[in-house]
Design an enzyme around this catalytic site. Structure first.
Site, PDB file in Angstrom:
ATOM      1  N   GLU A  50       0.856  -1.188   0.000  1.00 27.72           N
ATOM      2  CA  GLU A  50       0.000   0.000   0.000  1.00 27.72           C
ATOM      3  C   GLU A  50       0.885   1.229   0.000  1.00 27.72           C
ATOM      4  OE1 GLU A  50      -3.051   0.535   3.016  1.00 27.72           O
ATOM      5  OE2 GLU A  50      -3.818   2.198   1.827  1.00 27.72           O
ATOM      6  N   ASN A 366     -11.961  -1.750  -1.459  1.00 32.26           N
ATOM      7  CA  ASN A 366     -11.250  -2.139  -0.242  1.00 32.26           C
ATOM      8  C   ASN A 366     -12.103  -1.782   0.966  1.00 32.26           C
ATOM      9  OD1 ASN A 366      -8.792  -2.678   1.533  1.00 32.26           O
ATOM     10  ND2 ASN A 366      -9.267  -0.550   2.059  1.00 32.26           N
ATOM     11  N   GLU A 367     -12.330  -2.741   1.808  1.00 31.65           N
ATOM     12  CA  GLU A 367     -13.062  -2.516   3.059  1.00 31.65           C
ATOM     13  C   GLU A 367     -14.370  -1.758   2.825  1.00 31.65           C
ATOM     14  OE1 GLU A 367     -10.400  -0.898   6.030  1.00 31.65           O
ATOM     15  OE2 GLU A 367      -9.281  -2.772   6.146  1.00 31.65           O
TER      16      GLU A 367
END
Ligand code: AHR
Length: 805
Positions: A50, A366-367
């Site tokens: 990331e 993401n999430e």
């Protein structure tokens, strides 16, 4: 009387003996070597990159200049004016001479007088710039000039204080239009504290600079616009099966306007969007979509691209405007895999990679979770499967559960928690539905009680990973997070690999990842672990606390068998109480917390107390939750609390803390909330390992402390070898009786690799980069049954040569 005494001692001695014998019984690990279970997927251990902590810009991406395109701010961030003698001039950010539409800002250097001195601008990189003597560095810059400026620019690499010039050169003469110059600078010596200086050679005039870039030629695989070789080497040594990129929350963005869009990250560097990262800095996207794919290829890893699904942290794209986002996903796949004559594949070919990159996995968001996510997931799923049925789609498992409106092939789960959580969850996947989606544990790390990455965290992660390997018929991929952190730009703790401008080291967790990657088996062997655990004997003082809540407490009493051990008396204020966080005051017989802490506590009494009843009255004055009632308090980092009206004033539960980290719940939590302004009667009874909690006389919990498992193992077979991974999470060494079943021959000599250290809190550092690192040695005496001692807080890999029936 004497006879009675003697007789009554018998059962006590018997019980004591039974205990001693029980405790002395070594744990056992049984490996069924002749009963291979499932194939272990080779995709299992990967990495998650990331752009966080300057992992990319200022880290892996080898660019050495901070704010190279001057887009970071209205001020020349990272750049300083150098002036000596009677030189006179200044620098500013200027928008009147944009290099191109993506590069609206440039650095304007006004030279009023050069005189007998020096004028220039300097950049010291990302809190330090390091160069190696004898290695060439490529300086590239865009410049133009006006107001009578004539001539080139002088460029040099110098020690930070300017006392020594390490390398120098001259650009081409500047013109009135933007032109690129390139100069090779080869420092005569190594310096870890370097600056780049650009100075006008003309006596006066104005110079504009943009895209000032300094790159080592020694990049990973010698790629131009490439990666820092030392950091990439650390990744390579993890032999990742896949690389998930580029985030994380970075993909989502705080708002959609700052979300990650891959099309803004390809092509000529000065055309790429420079935009503010959710982790607090600007991203140049020099490490763009193409470079990520190249990284995967260079690491021998499968690319796993996380695409924004039209949802940011604070806003989202309306469904009727989602088309371009879905098209982005299709085009990303075409860029990576399409033929060189396809629209997006041709851009890849033009960037120097006509062969496809073979993107196999794409993750939708993401999430992200809930109904908004589910309907967007369906859009992506339908479009991708229609055009690219072989590309595997990864869905999020987040608030609201997984999408059910479309098939889920792979589900991404994230875990950040305490060591105790990871130990407990080593068996989590044993009960997962074998008919359900495959699991990708996309992010996991011990984040509580982990220091900046200590042995305790690494051991607990290893225990969890034995559970992943054992269940690798369901869990097919896993990656620790976050991967990289520049020590001066940490936005998250802990991280796997730490670096600065010239140094790098791995945490103990890094070495756990490496141990598992170095010792992937091909087939799982059923492995049984038996361990006798002594029941815990909790003890400690008492206290009260508050979580984002204001509350007051009175009539606090501790009693044992009719005897009062403690009774609150606030006539001398909070004397005798230990406070940790929160604003506490005592008056009129009340102890009051008026601040807004997350878990502010006040405790008193004897840390040696056991078997007592704590009673008190509690009243909520305001805030988000209810009461925290503490017992078994050792100190401010070790205690148990009854969380009444926790979880946003929705539930009651008992939680245990060790070394400041939440060790998880004792027993189940139940629904419940607390009213403001009302006095409640609270009572907690502790008897040995048993806890009973009463609210207004009603029994709310009856729970027992469980001794946590400390021994974990998994075994696999690979090319005639048995690979046995054993994790000892106890603070003492454990002798373990190992039984290898179904082998026709066993080589008595094998090997054992051990990761451990003196203390569970030990860490690595720049000064001691391998203080906690695996050590391999020969292991003798291996037989069908043999005993092996596993050190306290250790991760062990035993390799055994043997043939099975
Ligand atoms: O790994 C750090 C962050 O943790 C990631 O960005 C996010 O996905 C998670 O919440």
């Amino acid at each position: 009387m004497n006879a009675f005494r003697k007789l009554s001692l018998v059962p006590i001695v018997v019980m004591w003996l039974a205990r001693v014998l029980q405790a002395a019984q070594p744990a056992t690990i049984t490996v069924q070597a002749d009963r291979p279970a499932h194939q272990i997927p080779q995709s299992l251990w990967g990495i998650f990159f990331e752009e966080i902590n300057r992992a990319g810009d200022g880290g892996l991406y080898a660019e050495m200049i901070l704010n190279r395109s001057f887009e970071d701010s209205d001020k020349p961030e990272g750049w300083e004016l150098i002036k000596s003698g009677d030189a006179d001039g200044d620098i500013s950010i200027d928008t009147t001479h944009p290099l191109n539409e993506h590069n609206g800002r440039a650095l304007k250097l006004t030279i009023r007088r050069r005189g007998d001195g020096r004028l220039g601008v300097a950049n010291q990189g990302f809190k330090g710039m390091a160069v190696r003597g004898g290695e060439p560095y490529i300086l590239t810059l865009q410049a133009c000039a006006d107001d009578g400026y004539q001539g080139p620019l002088a460029v040099s690499l110098e020690t930070r204080d300017g006392s020594q010039v390490l390398a120098s050169g001259i650009t081409r003469a500047l013109a009135r239009r933007w032109e690129q110059s390139q100069v090779i600078l080869t420092p005569r010596q190594t310096s870890h504290d370097t600056r780049l200086v650009i100075s006008p050679t003309a006596a006066r005039g104005t110079v504009w600079l943009d895209m000032v870039s300094l790159f080592p030629t020694n990049t990973f695989k010698n790629r131009p616009n490439g990666l820092r070789a030392d950091l990439a080497q650390f990744l390579l040594e993890l032999q990742p099966a896949f690389v998930r990129f580029p985030g994380g929350c970075w993909v989502e963005g705080e708002r959609m306007e700052l979300a990650y869009r891959w099309k803004q990250t390809i092509g000529e560097l000065s055309q790429r969007r420079n935009h503010r990262n959710i982790w607090g800095y600007y991203s140049t996207h020099g490490l763009g979509f193409h470079e990520y794919l190249q990284l995967c290829e260079d690491l021998g890893a499968q690319p796993l691209f996380v695409i924004n699904c039209g949802m940011a942290h604070r806003d989202h794209v309306p469904m009727e405007q989602m088309l371009p986002y879905v098209q982005d996903a299709l085009d990303a796949i075409e860029y990576a895999n399409g033929p060189p004559d396809s629209q997006w594949g041709s851009l890849r070919a033009r960037a120097g990679h006509p062969q496809p990159f073979n993107l196999k996995y794409i993750q939708i968001g993401n999430e992200n979770g809930g109904p908004l996510y589910h309907e967007r997931y369906a859009l992506f799923y339908d479009a991708i499967k229609a055009k690219y049925p072989d590309v595997k789609i990864i869905a999020n498992f987040w608030a609201g559960g997984r999408p059910t409106n479309r098939p889920v092939e792979i589900l991404d789960e994230h875990y950040y928690s305490s060591a105790a959580f990871f130990l407990r969850n080593a068996s989590r996947y044993d009960s997962y539905d074998r008919g359900g989606p495959k699991i990708y544990v996309g992010e996991f790390a011990v984040t509580q009680g982990a220091g900046t990455g200590n042995l305790r965290a690494a051991v607990a992660e290893a225990a969890f990973m034995t559970g992943i390997e054992r269940n690798s018929d369901v869990v097919i991929m896993a990656s620790y997070a976050p991967l990289l952190a520049h020590v001066s730009y940490k936005a998250w703790n802990p991280d796997l690999i730490y670096f600065d401008a010239s140094r790098v080291y791995g945490t103990p967790s890094y070495y756990v990842q490496k141990l598992f990657a170095d010792n992937r088996g091909q087939v799982l062997l059923p492995t049984d672990v038996q361990q006798t655990l002594n029941p815990p004997q909790p003890k400690g003082a008492i206290g009260v606390g508050a979580w984002l809540t204001q509350a007051e407490y009175k009539d606090i009493k501790v009693q044992r068998e009719g005897q009062t051990l403690f009774e609150s008396d606030f006539t001398r204020g909070i004397e005798g109480w230990t406070i940790d966080r929160g604003q506490w005051e005592a008056s009129d017989g009340l102890l009051r917390q008026t601040g807004n802490p997350r878990g502010g506590i006040a405790f008193a009494g004897d840390p040696g107390w056991s078997d007592y009843t704590l009673s008190l009255k509690a009243r909520k004055l305001g805030g988000a939750e209810g009461f925290l009632i503490l017992f078994h308090v050792g100190d401010a980092r070790n205690y148990t609390w009854w969380n009444i009206g926790g979880w946003g004033n929705t539930r009651h539960g008992i939680e245990q803390f060790a070394d400041g980290a939440n060790n998880g719940r004792i027993g189940d939590s139940v629904n419940g909330s607390i009213e403001t302004g009302r006095w409640y009667d609270v009572q907690v009874q502790v008897q040995g390992a048993k806890v009973r909690c009463y609210l207004d006389g009603t029994l709310i919990h009856e729970a027992t402390y469980q001794a946590p498992r400390t021994l974990f193992a998994t075994a696999s077979r690979d090319d005639g070898q048995i690979i046995l991974k054993v994790v000892n999470a106890a603070n003492q060494p454990q002798p373990v009786a190992i039984s290898l079943q179904g082998l026709t021959s066993i080589d008595p000599v094998g090997s054992i690799t051990v990761l451990t250290s003196e203390n569970a809190t030990d860490e690595n550092s720049f000064d001691q980069p391998t203080r906690v690192a695996p050590v391999q040695r020969q292991l003798d005496g291996i037989a069908e049954r043999f005993t092996c001692d596993f050190p306290a807080n250790s991760v062990n890999v035993v390799r055994i040569k043997g043939a099975s029936k």
